[in-house]
Design a protein around this motif. Structure first.
Motif, PDB file in Angstrom:
ATOM      1  N   PRO A  95     -66.237 -55.349  64.319  1.00 54.91           N
ATOM      2  CA  PRO A  95     -65.201 -54.425  63.846  1.00 54.91           C
ATOM      3  C   PRO A  95     -65.316 -53.077  64.550  1.00 54.91           C
ATOM      4  O   PRO A  95     -66.379 -52.715  65.075  1.00 54.91           O
ATOM      5  N   ALA A  96     -64.224 -52.354  64.584  1.00 54.89           N
ATOM      6  CA  ALA A  96     -64.199 -51.005  65.159  1.00 54.89           C
ATOM      7  C   ALA A  96     -63.441 -50.092  64.195  1.00 54.89           C
ATOM      8  O   ALA A  96     -62.383 -50.453  63.686  1.00 54.89           O
ATOM      9  N   GLU A  97     -63.989 -48.920  63.966  1.00 52.35           N
ATOM     10  CA  GLU A  97     -63.404 -47.972  63.017  1.00 52.35           C
ATOM     11  C   GLU A  97     -62.508 -46.974  63.744  1.00 52.35           C
ATOM     12  O   GLU A  97     -62.919 -46.356  64.723  1.00 52.35           O
ATOM     13  N   GLN A  98     -61.277 -46.843  63.260  1.00 50.24           N
ATOM     14  CA  GLN A  98     -60.350 -45.865  63.842  1.00 50.24           C
ATOM     15  C   GLN A  98     -60.792 -44.463  63.413  1.00 50.24           C
ATOM     16  O   GLN A  98     -60.912 -44.169  62.228  1.00 50.24           O
ATOM     17  N   VAL A  99     -61.059 -43.612  64.399  1.00 47.66           N
ATOM     18  CA  VAL A  99     -61.487 -42.240  64.135  1.00 47.66           C
ATOM     19  C   VAL A  99     -60.726 -41.328  65.087  1.00 47.66           C
ATOM     20  O   VAL A  99     -60.116 -41.787  66.059  1.00 47.66           O
ATOM     21  N   PRO A 100     -60.762 -40.002  64.849  1.00 45.57           N
ATOM     22  CA  PRO A 100     -60.143 -39.092  65.808  1.00 45.57           C
ATOM     23  C   PRO A 100     -60.751 -39.292  67.205  1.00 45.57           C
ATOM     24  O   PRO A 100     -61.966 -39.321  67.358  1.00 45.57           O
ATOM     25  N   GLY A 101     -59.894 -39.499  68.179  1.00 45.79           N
ATOM     26  CA  GLY A 101     -60.359 -39.686  69.550  1.00 45.79           C
ATOM     27  C   GLY A 101     -60.490 -41.130  69.985  1.00 45.79           C
ATOM     28  O   GLY A 101     -60.772 -41.393  71.156  1.00 45.79           O
ATOM     29  N   GLY A 102     -60.295 -42.075  69.038  1.00 47.47           N
ATOM     30  CA  GLY A 102     -60.364 -43.474  69.460  1.00 47.47           C
ATOM     31  C   GLY A 102     -60.976 -44.400  68.438  1.00 47.47           C
ATOM     32  O   GLY A 102     -60.714 -44.289  67.232  1.00 47.47           O
ATOM     33  N   LEU A 103     -61.826 -45.284  68.888  1.00 45.23           N
ATOM     34  CA  LEU A 103     -62.434 -46.316  68.049  1.00 45.23           C
ATOM     35  C   LEU A 103     -63.949 -46.152  68.062  1.00 45.23           C
ATOM     36  O   LEU A 103     -64.568 -46.091  69.129  1.00 45.23           O
ATOM     37  N   LYS A 104     -64.530 -46.070  66.876  1.00 48.85           N
ATOM     38  CA  LYS A 104     -65.974 -45.944  66.755  1.00 48.85           C
ATOM     39  C   LYS A 104     -66.578 -47.343  66.709  1.00 48.85           C
ATOM     40  O   LYS A 104     -66.240 -48.155  65.843  1.00 48.85           O
ATOM     41  N   ILE A 105     -67.482 -47.594  67.633  1.00 46.09           N
ATOM     42  CA  ILE A 105     -67.973 -48.950  67.849  1.00 46.09           C
ATOM     43  C   ILE A 105     -69.479 -49.025  67.647  1.00 46.09           C
ATOM     44  O   ILE A 105     -70.240 -48.197  68.163  1.00 46.09           O
TER      45      ILE A 105
END
Length: 387
Positions: free
Chosen positions: A129-139
């Motif tokens: 999974p990848a978390e949507q955060v400011p600046g993109g995707l937190k992996i």
């Protein structure tokens, strides 16, 4: 106006006085035991592959690459693999830049701004999974089978898709400094590929640096209209074509030159040896002809501006699985014919046997491909993602 596709120098000394392809093959032969022992192909060898164009073979021409016809690149990998399968497997990922052609053009321009010679390696599974955060995707996560990762310029990891990808998984690109390589590659065959695991902890990747593997390309050149999933299977399958060729050549050389340890006639004087060797030769060459025939047919189709028909794409997948298994079968035949000499660790047949076991185990080249190819030929749906 017509254009002529670039070609790699595979015969003499390179025009600029640096390494030729033949030079590189010699170096691979000298160092293959080193690759197997340390369990990766080192960066200085990767640099030699760069010098002869392996890692610009799938770079778009608009970014200074060669975008070679598939059959030309596949022949390069076949020849490297005949010398050392691990080196061939790692070099084969020079083709993986076809996937990156689905990135925005601005991202590709950034990737290739310093050089068209770009080494990409990826650990795509298990998809995380990848978390949507400011600046993109937190992996964050850990991924398996990142062949060639220790020599890569850019790395990819598999992440789950969302609404924007219709649920299809994506690959996120990261710089090596942001990725930990977990060195746990301990296997029987292809030990020199360095197919370690990748570990990422909370790195944010801009969405423009993600792509769907096999997604719609943003580059309008023939290579990127060639079926990318089929090409990914082909570059792995051709490794076994090289190994099979090397094993049969070795069996021919050995059979012509020595008598048995009991004083029996030399192998070449025995009918069973000649018969089985000839059968293996015919089988391997037939599989090779099928493999390159459909490759050239498919590429000619995209050069003409037409899409590759589904049945032809299925034949690309079928010929890949077939050639991988034909290569393994050739090695097995050569091993059996070689008698007790082949059981010693120092015998070349030991290496060929270990290497040839691996490609048919890959998901792209398993027996399920026969089922799906047959389904397409019978005009019924194959498993999802086959084409």
């Amino acid at each position: 106006m017509t254009t002529t596709a670039p070609t790699l120098d595979t015969t003499g000394t390179a025009a600029n006085g640096t390494l030729s392809f033949e030079d590189v093959l010699e170096h691979v032969a000298l160092r293959r035991e080193e690759f197997a022992t340390q369990k990766f192909v080192p960066r200085d060898m990767i640099d030699e592959f760069k010098q002869v164009g392996i890692y610009r073979a799938a770079t778009p021409r608009q970014f200074g690459g060669d975008a070679l016809p598939p059959s030309e690149f596949l022949r390069m990998i076949e020849r490297i693999s005949a010398v050392d399968a691990s080196a061939g497997w790692v070099a084969s990922f020079g083709s993986a830049l076809v996937y990156l052609a689905a990135l925005p053009l601005s991202t590709q321009a950034e990737l290739y701004k310093d050089s068209p010679d770009l080494v990409f390696a990826g650990g795509l599974f298990p998809v995380q999974p990848a978390e949507q955060v400011p600046g993109g995707l937190k992996i964050s996560g850990q991924w398996k089978f990142a062949s060639g990762c220790k020599g890569a310029d850019i790395l990819g990891v598999g992440i789950r898709g969302g609404d924007s990808t219709a649920g299809k998984p994506r690959t996120a690109l990261l710089w090596p400094k942001d990725v930990e390589i977990v060195e746990n590659w301990d296997v029987v065959g292809l030990s020199g590929t360095g197919s370690h695991e990748l570990k990422v902890d909370g790195v944010v990747v801009p969405e423009d640096w993600t792509f769907i593997r096999g997604g719609t390309p943003t580059v309008d050149e023939p290579l990127y209209r060639y079926p990318s999933i089929a090409y990914a299977a082909q570059v792995l399958a051709v490794v076994n074509l090289g190994v099979g060729r090397a094993a049969l050549d070795y069996a021919i050389k050995v059979g012509a030159g020595r008598t048995g340890i009991t004083g029996a006639p030399k192998l070449a004087d025995r009918a069973y040896y000649r018969i089985d060797l000839a059968k293996a030769e015919a089988t391997l060459r037939s599989a090779r002809a099928f493999f390159y025939e459909v490759t050239d047919e498919a590429y000619a189709t995209v050069v003409a501006g037409d899409p590759v028909p589904e049945k032809l794409a299925a034949l690309l997948r079928l010929s890949s699985t077939h050639v991988a298994k034909a290569g393994a079968s050739a090695v097995h035949t050569a091993f059996q014919l070689s008698g007790t000499g082949a059981i010693y660790d120092g015998n070349a047949m030991q290496r060929y046997m270990r290497e040839a076991l691996v490609p048919p185990q890959h998901a792209f080249l398993g027996d399920g491909i026969y089922d799906s190819a047959g389904a397409v030929l019978m005009e019924i749906p194959p498993f999802p993602g086959f084409i």
